[in-house]
Design a protein around this motif. Structure first.
Motif, PDB file in Angstrom:
ATOM      1  N   PHE A  66       0.652  -1.144   0.120  1.00  0.00           N
ATOM      2  CA  PHE A  66       0.121   0.001   0.076  1.00  0.00           C
ATOM      3  C   PHE A  66       0.933   1.376   0.023  1.00  0.00           C
ATOM      4  CE2 PHE A  66      -3.102  -3.162   1.916  1.00  0.00           C
ATOM      5  CZ  PHE A  66      -4.432  -2.815   1.182  1.00  0.00           C
ATOM      6  N   VAL A  67       1.736   1.294   0.721  1.00  0.00           N
ATOM      7  CA  VAL A  67       2.869   2.498   0.996  1.00  0.00           C
ATOM      8  C   VAL A  67       3.650   2.863  -0.429  1.00  0.00           C
ATOM      9  CG1 VAL A  67       4.802   3.356   2.193  1.00  0.00           C
ATOM     10  CG2 VAL A  67       3.176   2.210   3.384  1.00  0.00           C
ATOM     11  N   ASP A  68       4.254   1.851  -0.958  1.00  0.00           N
ATOM     12  CA  ASP A  68       4.832   1.876  -2.236  1.00  0.00           C
ATOM     13  C   ASP A  68       4.026   2.514  -3.321  1.00  0.00           C
ATOM     14  OD1 ASP A  68       7.032   0.775  -0.833  1.00  0.00           O
ATOM     15  OD2 ASP A  68       6.964  -1.215  -1.752  1.00  0.00           O
ATOM     16  N   VAL A  69       2.799   1.964  -3.620  1.00  0.00           N
ATOM     17  CA  VAL A  69       1.842   2.397  -4.541  1.00  0.00           C
ATOM     18  C   VAL A  69       1.662   4.074  -4.075  1.00  0.00           C
ATOM     19  CG1 VAL A  69      -0.041   2.120  -5.662  1.00  0.00           C
ATOM     20  CG2 VAL A  69       1.052   0.334  -5.164  1.00  0.00           C
ATOM     21  N   HIS A  70       1.167   4.238  -3.058  1.00  0.00           N
ATOM     22  CA  HIS A  70       0.766   5.590  -2.611  1.00  0.00           C
ATOM     23  C   HIS A  70       2.045   6.600  -3.025  1.00  0.00           C
ATOM     24  CE1 HIS A  70      -2.655   4.447  -0.411  1.00  0.00           C
ATOM     25  NE2 HIS A  70      -3.207   5.521  -0.431  1.00  0.00           N
ATOM     26  N   ASN A  71       3.288   6.105  -2.428  1.00  0.00           N
ATOM     27  CA  ASN A  71       4.426   7.065  -2.601  1.00  0.00           C
ATOM     28  C   ASN A  71       4.936   7.221  -4.028  1.00  0.00           C
ATOM     29  OD1 ASN A  71       4.594   7.658   0.100  1.00  0.00           O
ATOM     30  ND2 ASN A  71       5.760   6.157   0.598  1.00  0.00           N
ATOM     31  N   ALA A  72       4.621   6.364  -4.836  1.00  0.00           N
ATOM     32  CA  ALA A  72       4.991   6.401  -6.201  1.00  0.00           C
ATOM     33  C   ALA A  72       3.939   7.481  -6.804  1.00  0.00           C
ATOM     34  CB  ALA A  72       5.004   5.046  -7.087  1.00  0.00           C
ATOM     35  N   ILE A  73       2.834   7.452  -6.475  1.00  0.00           N
ATOM     36  CA  ILE A  73       1.735   8.393  -6.823  1.00  0.00           C
ATOM     37  C   ILE A  73       2.129   9.755  -6.423  1.00  0.00           C
ATOM     38  CG2 ILE A  73      -0.636   8.921  -7.054  1.00  0.00           C
ATOM     39  CD1 ILE A  73      -1.064   5.946  -6.840  1.00  0.00           C
ATOM     40  N   ARG A  74       2.423   9.789  -5.343  1.00  0.00           N
ATOM     41  CA  ARG A  74       2.900  11.120  -4.600  1.00  0.00           C
ATOM     42  C   ARG A  74       4.041  11.832  -5.271  1.00  0.00           C
ATOM     43  NH1 ARG A  74       0.077  11.813   0.512  1.00  0.00           N
ATOM     44  NH2 ARG A  74       1.982  12.819   1.306  1.00  0.00           N
ATOM     45  N   ALA A  75       5.082  10.904  -5.353  1.00  0.00           N
ATOM     46  CA  ALA A  75       6.329  11.289  -6.197  1.00  0.00           C
ATOM     47  C   ALA A  75       6.051  12.134  -7.347  1.00  0.00           C
ATOM     48  CB  ALA A  75       7.281  10.267  -6.114  1.00  0.00           C
ATOM     49  N   LYS A  76       5.046  11.633  -8.075  1.00  0.00           N
ATOM     50  CA  LYS A  76       5.035  12.163  -9.329  1.00  0.00           C
ATOM     51  C   LYS A  76       4.530  13.380  -9.389  1.00  0.00           C
ATOM     52  CE  LYS A  76       3.687   7.695 -11.743  1.00  0.00           C
ATOM     53  NZ  LYS A  76       2.663   7.007 -12.346  1.00  0.00           N
ATOM     54  N   VAL A  77       3.808  14.342  -8.244  1.00  0.00           N
ATOM     55  CA  VAL A  77       3.567  15.510  -8.174  1.00  0.00           C
ATOM     56  C   VAL A  77       4.355  16.301  -7.267  1.00  0.00           C
ATOM     57  CG1 VAL A  77       0.937  15.336  -9.035  1.00  0.00           C
ATOM     58  CG2 VAL A  77       1.563  14.771  -6.654  1.00  0.00           C
ATOM     59  N   GLY A  78       5.345  15.661  -6.688  1.00  0.00           N
ATOM     60  CA  GLY A  78       6.528  16.333  -5.849  1.00  0.00           C
ATOM     61  C   GLY A  78       5.931  16.420  -4.306  1.00  0.00           C
ATOM     62  N   VAL A  79       5.240  15.267  -4.007  1.00  0.00           N
ATOM     63  CA  VAL A  79       4.663  15.422  -2.512  1.00  0.00           C
ATOM     64  C   VAL A  79       5.613  14.390  -2.096  1.00  0.00           C
ATOM     65  CG1 VAL A  79       2.747  14.686  -1.163  1.00  0.00           C
ATOM     66  CG2 VAL A  79       2.051  15.890  -3.120  1.00  0.00           C
ATOM     67  N   GLY A  80       5.868  14.733  -0.680  1.00  0.00           N
ATOM     68  CA  GLY A  80       6.744  13.678   0.236  1.00  0.00           C
ATOM     69  C   GLY A  80       6.091  12.418   0.515  1.00  0.00           C
ATOM     70  N   PRO A  81       6.748  11.555   0.965  1.00  0.00           N
ATOM     71  CA  PRO A  81       6.341  10.102   1.347  1.00  0.00           C
ATOM     72  C   PRO A  81       5.366  10.091   2.288  1.00  0.00           C
ATOM     73  CG  PRO A  81       8.715  10.180   1.825  1.00  0.00           C
ATOM     74  CD  PRO A  81       8.313  11.531   1.285  1.00  0.00           C
ATOM     75  N   ILE A  82       4.506   8.895   2.334  1.00  0.00           N
ATOM     76  CA  ILE A  82       3.619   8.683   3.487  1.00  0.00           C
ATOM     77  C   ILE A  82       4.242   7.412   4.060  1.00  0.00           C
ATOM     78  CG2 ILE A  82       1.936   7.189   2.014  1.00  0.00           C
ATOM     79  CD1 ILE A  82      -0.451   8.984   3.346  1.00  0.00           C
ATOM     80  N   THR A  83       3.846   7.352   5.333  1.00  0.00           N
ATOM     81  CA  THR A  83       4.370   6.115   6.123  1.00  0.00           C
ATOM     82  C   THR A  83       3.245   5.642   6.853  1.00  0.00           C
ATOM     83  OG1 THR A  83       4.802   7.410   8.073  1.00  0.00           O
ATOM     84  CG2 THR A  83       6.699   7.405   6.743  1.00  0.00           C
ATOM     85  N   TRP A  84       3.521   4.192   7.053  1.00  0.00           N
ATOM     86  CA  TRP A  84       2.588   3.222   7.829  1.00  0.00           C
ATOM     87  C   TRP A  84       2.328   3.705   9.158  1.00  0.00           C
ATOM     88  CZ3 TRP A  84      -0.954   0.250   5.367  1.00  0.00           C
ATOM     89  CH2 TRP A  84      -1.625  -0.576   6.046  1.00  0.00           C
ATOM     90  N   ASN A  85       1.099   3.640   9.841  1.00  0.00           N
ATOM     91  CA  ASN A  85       0.897   3.902  10.991  1.00  0.00           C
ATOM     92  C   ASN A  85       0.053   2.931  11.764  1.00  0.00           C
ATOM     93  OD1 ASN A  85      -0.763   5.216  13.226  1.00  0.00           O
ATOM     94  ND2 ASN A  85       1.072   6.598  13.239  1.00  0.00           N
TER      95      ASN A  85
END
Length: 166
Positions: free
Chosen positions: A37-56
C-alpha cells in the motif's frame, strides 16, 4: 485379485476425493503487506512532488476494524471517523495495489489551475496526494457476498474545500 482391486478402488476414491476437495476450497487471497500500500501511494505522490507517506499502526488498526465491520454486506459507506478515507470494493481478490491505482485513475479529472474536479470525481486521487497526510493505514476484508472491501485511512485527513492538495 480381490484385495488388489479393493486397494485400487480405495486409492482411486482417495485421489478423486483430493481433487474434488482441492477444487471446492475458496481461492487463497494473495498476501498483502502494508508496504504494498505504501509503495503505490508513494509512487503516485512522487509524480507530483509530494513527500512520502508512512504506515501508522494506529491508523491501520482503525482501518482494519472498519473493514471487518463491512464483511456482512460490503456496504460502501464512509466510517465518519477522524481520518481521511478512500474506499473500494471489487469482485474476488482485489489487491490493495489495484484499489490505490483505481483511486489514482481519477487524476485526469483534477484540474490544478482551478483546484477542482472537471468532468468526474477526483477526491480519491486528491486524498492520495494530499501533502499534509503523512500517515497511512489500510485494510482489506473479504465480504460474505464474495466482494473484497478495501479501505485506506489518512492522517491527518485532506480534501479541505478551497485548499490545494499539493
Amino acid at each position: 485379485m480381490g484385495s488388489k482391486l479393493n486397494y485400487l478402488v480405495a486409492t482411486l476414491g482417495l485421489f478423486m476425493g483430493l481433487i474434488l476437495t482441492t477444487h471446492a476450497l475458496p481461492p487463497k487471497q494473495p498476501y498483502q503487506s502494508h508496504q504494498d500500500f505504501v509503495d503505490v501511494h508513494n509512487a503516485i505522490r512522487a509524480k507530483v512532488g509530494v513527500g512520502p507517506i508512512t504506515w501508522n499502526k494506529t491508523v491501520a488498526a482503525y482501518a482494519r476494524n472498519y473493514a471487518n465491520q463491512q464483511i456482512a454486506d460490503c456496504k460502501m459507506e464512509h466510517s465518519g471517523g477522524p481520518y481521511g478515507e478512500n474506499l473500494a470494493e471489487g469482485w474476488g481478490m482485489m489487491t490493495g495495489e489495484q484499489a490505490v491505482k483505481f483511486w489514482a485513475s481519477e487524476k485526469p479529472h483534477y484540474d490544478y489551475a482551478s483546484n477542482s474536479c472537471v468532468g468526474d470525481e477526483c477526491g480519491h486521487y486528491t486524498q492520495i496526494v494530499w501533502r499534509n497526510s503523512v500517515h497511512l493505514g489500510c485494510a482489506r476484508a473479504k465480504c460474505h457476498n464474495g466482494w473484497m472491501f478495501v479501505i485506506c485511512s489518512y492522517d491527518p485527513p485532506g480534501n479541505y474545500e478551497g485548499e490545494r492538495p499539493y
